[in-house]
Design a protein around this motif. Structure first.
Motif, PDB file in Angstrom:
ATOM      1  N   GLN A 148      20.560  41.761  38.603  1.00 54.31           N
ATOM      2  CA  GLN A 148      21.262  40.501  38.809  1.00 54.31           C
ATOM      3  C   GLN A 148      22.643  40.688  39.426  1.00 54.31           C
ATOM      4  O   GLN A 148      23.154  39.785  40.106  1.00 54.31           O
ATOM      5  CB  GLN A 148      21.417  39.770  37.468  1.00 54.31           C
ATOM      6  CG  GLN A 148      20.093  39.436  36.797  1.00 54.31           C
ATOM      7  CD  GLN A 148      19.258  38.498  37.657  1.00 54.31           C
ATOM      8  OE1 GLN A 148      19.596  37.321  37.814  1.00 54.31           O
ATOM      9  NE2 GLN A 148      18.171  39.020  38.213  1.00 54.31           N
ATOM     10  N   ALA A 149      23.245  41.816  39.178  1.00 53.59           N
ATOM     11  CA  ALA A 149      24.559  42.132  39.740  1.00 53.59           C
ATOM     12  C   ALA A 149      24.852  43.599  39.474  1.00 53.59           C
ATOM     13  O   ALA A 149      24.264  44.216  38.574  1.00 53.59           O
ATOM     14  CB  ALA A 149      25.652  41.256  39.119  1.00 53.59           C
ATOM     15  N   ALA A 150      25.768  44.168  40.256  1.00 53.16           N
ATOM     16  CA  ALA A 150      26.176  45.556  40.049  1.00 53.16           C
ATOM     17  C   ALA A 150      27.567  45.763  40.640  1.00 53.16           C
ATOM     18  O   ALA A 150      27.964  45.076  41.592  1.00 53.16           O
ATOM     19  CB  ALA A 150      25.184  46.528  40.689  1.00 53.16           C
ATOM     20  N   SER A 151      28.278  46.695  40.050  1.00 52.65           N
ATOM     21  CA  SER A 151      29.618  47.003  40.539  1.00 52.65           C
ATOM     22  C   SER A 151      29.819  48.509  40.577  1.00 52.65           C
ATOM     23  O   SER A 151      29.193  49.255  39.825  1.00 52.65           O
ATOM     24  CB  SER A 151      30.689  46.348  39.662  1.00 52.65           C
ATOM     25  OG  SER A 151      30.649  46.892  38.347  1.00 52.65           O
ATOM     26  N   VAL A 152      30.720  48.941  41.452  1.00 53.28           N
ATOM     27  CA  VAL A 152      31.040  50.358  41.579  1.00 53.28           C
ATOM     28  C   VAL A 152      32.554  50.486  41.674  1.00 53.28           C
ATOM     29  O   VAL A 152      33.210  49.750  42.419  1.00 53.28           O
ATOM     30  CB  VAL A 152      30.348  50.990  42.810  1.00 53.28           C
ATOM     31  CG1 VAL A 152      30.638  50.227  44.095  1.00 53.28           C
ATOM     32  CG2 VAL A 152      30.733  52.453  42.960  1.00 53.28           C
ATOM     33  N   ARG A 153      33.110  51.409  40.881  1.00 50.16           N
ATOM     34  CA  ARG A 153      34.554  51.631  40.855  1.00 50.16           C
ATOM     35  C   ARG A 153      34.833  53.132  40.920  1.00 50.16           C
ATOM     36  O   ARG A 153      34.206  53.915  40.204  1.00 50.16           O
ATOM     37  CB  ARG A 153      35.181  51.060  39.577  1.00 50.16           C
ATOM     38  CG  ARG A 153      35.220  49.543  39.521  1.00 50.16           C
ATOM     39  CD  ARG A 153      35.747  49.055  38.168  1.00 50.16           C
ATOM     40  NE  ARG A 153      37.055  49.616  37.851  1.00 50.16           N
ATOM     41  CZ  ARG A 153      38.214  49.107  38.276  1.00 50.16           C
ATOM     42  NH1 ARG A 153      38.215  48.034  39.043  1.00 50.16           N
ATOM     43  NH2 ARG A 153      39.361  49.657  37.919  1.00 50.16           N
ATOM     44  N   VAL A 154      35.784  53.494  41.766  1.00 48.70           N
ATOM     45  CA  VAL A 154      36.220  54.883  41.888  1.00 48.70           C
ATOM     46  C   VAL A 154      37.744  54.899  41.708  1.00 48.70           C
ATOM     47  O   VAL A 154      38.497  54.863  42.683  1.00 48.70           O
ATOM     48  CB  VAL A 154      35.819  55.489  43.247  1.00 48.70           C
ATOM     49  CG1 VAL A 154      36.193  56.974  43.305  1.00 48.70           C
ATOM     50  CG2 VAL A 154      34.328  55.306  43.503  1.00 48.70           C
ATOM     51  N   PRO A 155      38.230  54.931  40.453  1.00 49.95           N
ATOM     52  CA  PRO A 155      39.665  54.864  40.183  1.00 49.95           C
ATOM     53  C   PRO A 155      40.299  56.253  40.089  1.00 49.95           C
ATOM     54  O   PRO A 155      40.736  56.697  39.033  1.00 49.95           O
ATOM     55  CB  PRO A 155      39.729  54.128  38.841  1.00 49.95           C
ATOM     56  CG  PRO A 155      38.465  54.557  38.141  1.00 49.95           C
ATOM     57  CD  PRO A 155      37.433  54.835  39.212  1.00 49.95           C
ATOM     58  N   GLY A 230      27.384  42.113  44.420  1.00 48.09           N
ATOM     59  CA  GLY A 230      27.965  43.374  43.985  1.00 48.09           C
ATOM     60  C   GLY A 230      29.436  43.409  44.336  1.00 48.09           C
ATOM     61  O   GLY A 230      29.911  42.610  45.146  1.00 48.09           O
ATOM     62  N   ASP A 231      30.158  44.311  43.721  1.00 54.05           N
ATOM     63  CA  ASP A 231      31.577  44.467  44.055  1.00 54.05           C
ATOM     64  C   ASP A 231      31.959  45.930  43.985  1.00 54.05           C
ATOM     65  O   ASP A 231      31.292  46.745  43.335  1.00 54.05           O
ATOM     66  CB  ASP A 231      32.469  43.625  43.144  1.00 54.05           C
ATOM     67  CG  ASP A 231      32.339  44.004  41.687  1.00 54.05           C
ATOM     68  OD1 ASP A 231      33.057  44.923  41.244  1.00 54.05           O
ATOM     69  OD2 ASP A 231      31.527  43.395  40.974  1.00 54.05           O
ATOM     70  N   LEU A 232      33.068  46.245  44.659  1.00 58.13           N
ATOM     71  CA  LEU A 232      33.493  47.627  44.839  1.00 58.13           C
ATOM     72  C   LEU A 232      35.008  47.742  44.752  1.00 58.13           C
ATOM     73  O   LEU A 232      35.730  46.850  45.213  1.00 58.13           O
ATOM     74  CB  LEU A 232      33.017  48.130  46.202  1.00 58.13           C
ATOM     75  CG  LEU A 232      33.521  49.464  46.753  1.00 58.13           C
ATOM     76  CD1 LEU A 232      32.466  50.096  47.639  1.00 58.13           C
ATOM     77  CD2 LEU A 232      34.830  49.312  47.550  1.00 58.13           C
TER      78      LEU A 232
END
Length: 336
Positions: A148-155, A230-232
């Motif tokens: 339904q949704a997905a996110s990716v984060r590279v902090p 999705g978000d990044l």
């Protein structure tokens, strides 16, 4: 034990260290015959303990009929020429990311591999972490239901001293900033897990924490492979650096992949966890991670050659990720 595969390693910078550890672990299957570097010295091949010739001319290694494959761990600007040289000599190539400086040169490299009929594998080792493999299996088997949704984060964090090194974060040497140099691993894994159709909106900028030519912070809204949102977010300005994360919401449960650890919660109240105590290279010590995924990737590569099948991470995979990075930069670029 069958005959060992002869190999050469080109480049003995920081990127070579997990390869050398992996080659040492796989010494029963791989015969590392040459290490090629501009400054040949035997000490540069530590921690590899076996006999290996340290040379400055790649031609010498390519002329050896016992060398079947070459690991290329040099800066991106050198990749196309080195790979073309290897393919012309009939050698398979395992190439450090990214493929090349830009999408055109990357496509040219992949085409050269295809025309040669030889194997091209790319070092995007996050695909081989145990937690990543488990999440991929859950999604493939439909155990999370429909995404339904997905996110990716590279902090992540890199100091200014990192960018002060000659060529770091420049278009001429690295081809780009946080996306192409750091986040490419997680973006490639994200694509493999949920797919990315397009970029809806993006912001690309350079923060005041760094003086550099390219971007150190990117945020974006995405359309996933099945049309879900999705978000990044990717940066090297998040001090002191935190593990990269991928979160997936499905109709049957949710999953959170943090570095090399996975937590899954199903609507049935069943849970699944995969834990890892290793670092991810997210902070000042960029080599703070286990070499096990490199070892698994290298094992898959030599198995692919032996059985004449594509490696798990192909040139086409890496080219798709480079195309996504280009789209993010195109959608979000503004004067830095």
């Amino acid at each position: 034990m069958g005959q060992r595969m002869g190999m050469a390693l080109v480049g003995l910078g920081a990127a070579s260290q997990p390869h050398l550890r992996s080659l040492q672990d796989l010494a029963e299957r791989i015969d590392l015959r040459y290490a090629v570097t501009r400054h040949p010295h035997q000490d540069r091949i530590r921690p590899y303990a076996g006999p290996v010739r340290v040379i400055s001319a790649l031609d010498e290694a390519l002329q050896d009929p016992q060398v079947q494959a070459v690991i290329v761990a040099t800066p991106p600007a050198t990749h196309l020429a080195i790979c073309q040289q290897c393919f012309a000599a009939g050698k398979h190539v395992l190439l450090e990311k990214p493929l090349e400086l830009d999408l055109q040169r990357s496509a040219q490299l992949v085409e050269a591999a295809q025309q040669s009929g030889l194997h091209l594998g790319v070092v995007l080792q996050h695909r081989f972490r145990e937690a990543s493999v488990v999440l991929q299996q859950l999604l493939t088997q439909g155990r999370l239901g429909e995404v339904q949704a997905a996110s990716v984060r590279v902090p992540w964090w890199r100091s200014q001293a990192y960018y002060n090194e000659l060529g770091r974060g420049t278009l001429a040497r690295d081809g780009g900033g946080v996306l192409l140099t750091q986040a490419i691993h997680t973006l490639n894994l994200f694509q493999a897990l949920v797919g990315v159709q397009s970029v809806k909106a993006a912001t690309v900028r350079q923060t005041r924490l760094h003086q550099m030519e390219t971007e150190d912070h990117v945020s974006a809204l995405l359309v996933l492979g099945n049309g879900a949102p999705g978000d990044l977010m990717a940066t090297t300005a998040m001090y002191p650096g935190y593990p990269e994360t991928i979160e997936v919401i499905g109709t049957l449960g949710s999953a959170r992949l943090s570095g090399a650890s996975l937590e899954v919660n199903f609507l049935t109240q069943e849970t699944l966890t995969v834990t890892s105590e290793g670092g991810t290279g997210s902070g000042a010590n960029m080599m703070d991670f286990s070499h096990q995924p490199h070892k698994d990737l290298l094992t898959d590569f030599i198995d692919a050659i032996a059985s004449n099948r594509p490696p798990r991470v192909t040139g086409a995979d890496a080219l798709s990720t480079h195309a996504l990075i280009d789209e993010l930069l195109r959608m979000g670029s503004s004067p830095l």
